[in-house]
Design a protein around this motif. Sequence first.
Motif, PDB file in Angstrom:
ATOM      1  N   ALA A 448       0.836  -1.200   0.000  1.00  0.00           N
ATOM      2  CA  ALA A 448       0.000   0.000   0.000  1.00  0.00           C
ATOM      3  C   ALA A 448       0.875   1.257   0.000  1.00  0.00           C
ATOM      4  CB  ALA A 448      -0.920  -0.024   1.217  1.00  0.00           C
ATOM      5  N   TYR A 449       1.973   1.205   0.718  1.00  0.00           N
ATOM      6  CA  TYR A 449       2.895   2.349   0.759  1.00  0.00           C
ATOM      7  C   TYR A 449       3.483   2.605  -0.622  1.00  0.00           C
ATOM      8  CZ  TYR A 449       6.789   5.319   2.293  1.00  0.00           C
ATOM      9  OH  TYR A 449       7.673   6.352   2.457  1.00  0.00           O
ATOM     10  N   LEU A 450       3.900   1.521  -1.278  1.00  0.00           N
ATOM     11  CA  LEU A 450       4.472   1.660  -2.626  1.00  0.00           C
ATOM     12  C   LEU A 450       3.452   2.337  -3.539  1.00  0.00           C
ATOM     13  CD1 LEU A 450       6.132  -1.862  -3.223  1.00  0.00           C
ATOM     14  CD2 LEU A 450       7.278   0.264  -2.604  1.00  0.00           C
ATOM     15  N   ARG A 451       2.246   1.811  -3.495  1.00  0.00           N
ATOM     16  CA  ARG A 451       1.208   2.350  -4.389  1.00  0.00           C
ATOM     17  C   ARG A 451       0.949   3.818  -4.072  1.00  0.00           C
ATOM     18  NH1 ARG A 451      -4.212  -0.830  -3.776  1.00  0.00           N
ATOM     19  NH2 ARG A 451      -4.067   0.182  -1.743  1.00  0.00           N
ATOM     20  N   ALA A 452       0.862   4.133  -2.795  1.00  0.00           N
ATOM     21  CA  ALA A 452       0.520   5.510  -2.409  1.00  0.00           C
ATOM     22  C   ALA A 452       1.611   6.496  -2.807  1.00  0.00           C
ATOM     23  CB  ALA A 452       0.280   5.568  -0.905  1.00  0.00           C
ATOM     24  N   HIS A 453       2.849   6.012  -2.907  1.00  0.00           N
ATOM     25  CA  HIS A 453       3.961   6.930  -3.184  1.00  0.00           C
ATOM     26  C   HIS A 453       4.511   6.782  -4.597  1.00  0.00           C
ATOM     27  CE1 HIS A 453       3.632   6.956   1.183  1.00  0.00           C
ATOM     28  NE2 HIS A 453       4.151   8.171   1.113  1.00  0.00           N
TER      29      HIS A 453
END
Length: 848
Positions: A448-453
Motif C-alpha cells: 500500500a505504501y508503494l502504491r501511495a507513493h
Amino acid sequence: MTPEVDAVVVGAGFAGLYLVHRLRERGFSVRVFEAGDDIGGTWYWNRYPGARVDIPSLDYMFSFDPDWHRDWQWSEKYATQPEILRYLNHVADKFDLRRDITLGTRVTSAHWADDGWRVRTDHGDDVVCRHLVMATGCLSVPKEPDIAGIQNFRGETLYTNRWPHEPVNFTGRRVGVIGTGSSGIQSIPLIAAQAAHLTVFQRTPCFSIPAHNGPVSEEKQAALADEPAYRAAARASFGGVPQERTLIPTFAVPEAYRQQRYERAWQIGELLETLNMFSDLMSNPAANESFADFVRDKIRAAVDDPRTAELLCPSGYPVGAKRLCLDTDYFATFNESHVRLVDLRTQPLVGVTETGVETVGESFDVDTLVFATGFDAITGAVAAVDIVGRDGLALNTKWAQGPSTYLGLTTSGFPNLFLITGPGSPSVLSNMAVSIEQHVELVADMLAYLRAHGFDTIEPTPTAEAGWMQHVADAGAITLFPQANSWYVGANIPGKPRVFMPYAAGVDFYGAVCADVVGQHYLGFHLSGPAGSQCHDGVVRRLQPDVQMVLEMVAALNPPPLESLPVELARAALIEANSTRPAGPDVGEVIDGGFPGAASELDYRLYRPPTPGPHPVVVYFHGGGWVLGDATSDDPLCRDLCVRTDAVIISMNYRHAPEHPFPAAIDDGIAALRWVADNAAALGGLPDRLAVAGWSAGGNIAAVVCQWARDHGGPSISGQLLLTPATDSQPYPSYQDNAEGYGLTTPLMQWFAKLYGGPAADPRRAPLRGDLAGLPPAMVVTCEFDPLRDEGTAYAEALTAAGVPTELVQARGHTHLSTTMVDLVVSGAPIRDQMAEALRRFLTSPRA
Ligand code: NA7
C-alpha cells in the motif's frame, strides 16, 4: 511485461489464506497456487494419528476476525489436525477466499524480469505479477529419509508428513516407526493402541512434556473476555502467547521453589510457559541442565523398565534446543508389553529390507513401516522453487552458504519477493499464527505504501541485510538454541549449511524492529518507480540484543540522570541498582580487608579462586567516574574474572571526588599497588606474578600506575587490562556519537570529570599524554556505544606505536557498562573470556 495480477502467493495454508483476505481488502489483486488438492498447508498434509497443534488453539488461530466465536468453537485446548483443517476451510468459506486459489498446482519457477515476476507452474500456468509472496510454510517439504533400501520393503510404507486421506487401521499388524520427533511422539501412542506389535526406532531421544489436553479451560476463556487486549498482548509477548518475560534466573531461587516451578509448568503443559519459567533457561547451560534433570526424572518415573527409561532420557543437548514436544502418554506407551524401543545409537540402523528393518546385530520383521523423519525446514520449500532475481541471480546460489534476509521477509537482489515467516524472523520459535499475521500485515502495508507513493519495487539494501543477519546471529549466539543438531540449524538434512535460522530475540522485539523500519521511512529498503526512488539506508539494530533489552528495561524505569542528583544520592542510586543485579559466580573465598592508602586506611575485597594456591594476583580498580563506587561495587565482574583467570583478584578502594579530587585516587592507586606487591605472598599470591586491571575511571588508574611503576623502579607489572578506560581529558567524536541512551552519557562523564578535576595535560589525569614506551603489555577493551570508545582506541594505538605489545578488543554492540553485567548480558561473556585470556597470558611468566 505488464503484470496481470498484483501478487502471486505460493501456498494456501494459514499464511496464504490470510494474504488473500488482507491483500484483497487493501485493493490488490491476488492469485494463489497451492500444490495440495485442498487448502490447509501443513494441516492438509500431516494427517497422521495424533497430529495436533502444540500451541493452544485459542492462540493458534486467526485474530483478524473479531466475531469468530459466533460461528466457531474449539473443542479442545490443543485441537487435532482434522479440527484445524475444518477451521481453515471454515475461514476460507466465510471470507470467500477460494475463488483466488488454484489447487493441485505447484509453482516451479519464478523469474524477475524488468519490474515483475514471471511465475510458472507444473500445470503450464505462466503468470506475470508485480509481487511474489512465498507463503510456503516452515515445515512443508518432507526430508527424504536417508535410509538405504526403503524401496525394497514389500509391506506398507507410510510417511507422517504425507499421510493417506483414508483411515489407516493398524489392528493386528506389526508396525515399525522410525523417528521420535514431535510427529513420532504424537503418533506412537495411538499406533500402539491398535497394533499387534510396535517397534520404535529411536536415534535421538526428545524432551517432551505432557500436553494435559482437554476442554478449553474457563480461565483461558475468561482471559479472552477482552479479546483485542488479549491479541495485542500476544503480539507484545516474546513467543506470541500473552505472557510477561520472566526476569528471574534459575539459581536466584531456592532449590525447593525451583522444583515447584518446574512441576507447575509440567502440570500446565504449554511450551512457551515452560520455556519462560526462568530467564536463563535457554541461555545458561547449568540452568538448562537443571530442568533437563527434572524432565529425565519424570521419564524415569513414567517408564517401568529402568533400561528403557534410560534410553528414553535425552542428554547431550540442551532441553528446548530441539523443539520441545508435547505428548499424551508417550513415555507410558513403552510400558505396554507389545511395544519395544530400539536404540539406534547402540544398535545402528543398517537399512530397510524386504520384510522390515535391519540394525547391527538384529532384524525386525514388520507389516507397516512409518517414517516420522521430519522436514527440510524453514528454507526447503523456498529452495524447491527455481527463483531467479535481478541480474540472473538464483536464490539457491545466493543462499548456498545459508539463507540471508532482511527481517526474515525480504532478500537483496530479489525485488518484490516476500518470504512469510522466512529465515531470520521469529517463525518457528513463536506462535506461528501470530507471526504469520504480523508478516502478512507488514507485506500489505508495504504494498500500500508503494502504491501511495508511486513506487513499483521494494528491495532491501545489502547493508541492511548484512546488519540484520549479524543481529540474527547475535540473538542466536546468546542462547542455547543453536547447540543441538536440530532442524533449526539444518542439521537433519545432509549437506545443508549449518546456520541457526530463526530470530531468537522474540516476537516483541521483532515487532518493535519492524515498527522502527517502517517508522524510519522503510529503513534499509530501496524503493523505486515512476516517482523516482527512495532509500534510507542503514542497520536497524546495532546493539547486542541483550544489551538492548537491558537498556529498554532501564529506560522504562525512567531513572533521574545521576548528574542531576547530589553526589550522596547518586552514590545511593548506584548501590540500589547494584543490589538488584545477579551476584556472579561463586569463588573459592572472598575476604574483606584494609590497607594503608596514601592518606588514610582504605578497604579492599579479595577474591580467591577455588583451586589450590598460591595464585597470580590482579590488582583491580573499580569504575564510577572517580566519584562513585567502592571496593565491592564491581563484585560480579571481579568474581567472574577470578573464576575465568584462576588468579586472585583484589579490588582496591581509593578516595573519591569531590571530597578528594585529583590526584587522590591516583595516589591511593599507587599505594594499593605497592602494598599488594609487598604483601602478595601473605595474601596467598605469587609475588612475582602481578597484573593490574581496571574499568572506566579504574582503567584510568590502572594505566597511570603502570606509568608510575615504570618510572619509580617498580613494582614490576606483568600486564595491564584496561576496560573502557578514561585515558584523555578532551572529548572525542564518540562523545557525540554516543552522548545519550547507552547508560554512561556524555553529560554524566562531564560531571565526573568536573568533580574530579586535575590538569588536562597531566599524564596522571590523561595517561594518553604521558610517555608510553616501556610499559607492560596491554589489553584495551572499547565498546561501540560508549562515549569513552575513541579515547580507549587512541590509547591502544598510542601504546602500539610506542612499542608496547597491545591488543585492542572492540566490543561490537556493547555499551560502557554492558560487558560487566555478568549473568545478565550473556553477549558480554565472550569479551570477558578474552579479558581473562589476556590476564592469564600476562601472568604465565614471572615479571622481570
Ligand atoms: P523432527 O523433529 O525433525 O523428527 C524427525 C525424527 O526422525 C528424529 O527423531 C530424527 O532423529 C529421526 N530421523 C531422521 N532421519 C533418520 C534416520 N535416517 N534414521 C533414524 N532416525 C531418523 O520431525 P517431526 O516431523 O517429528 O517434527 C517436526 C516439527 O513439526 C516439530 O518440531 C513440530 O514443530 C511440528 P535425529 O533427531 O535426527 O537423530
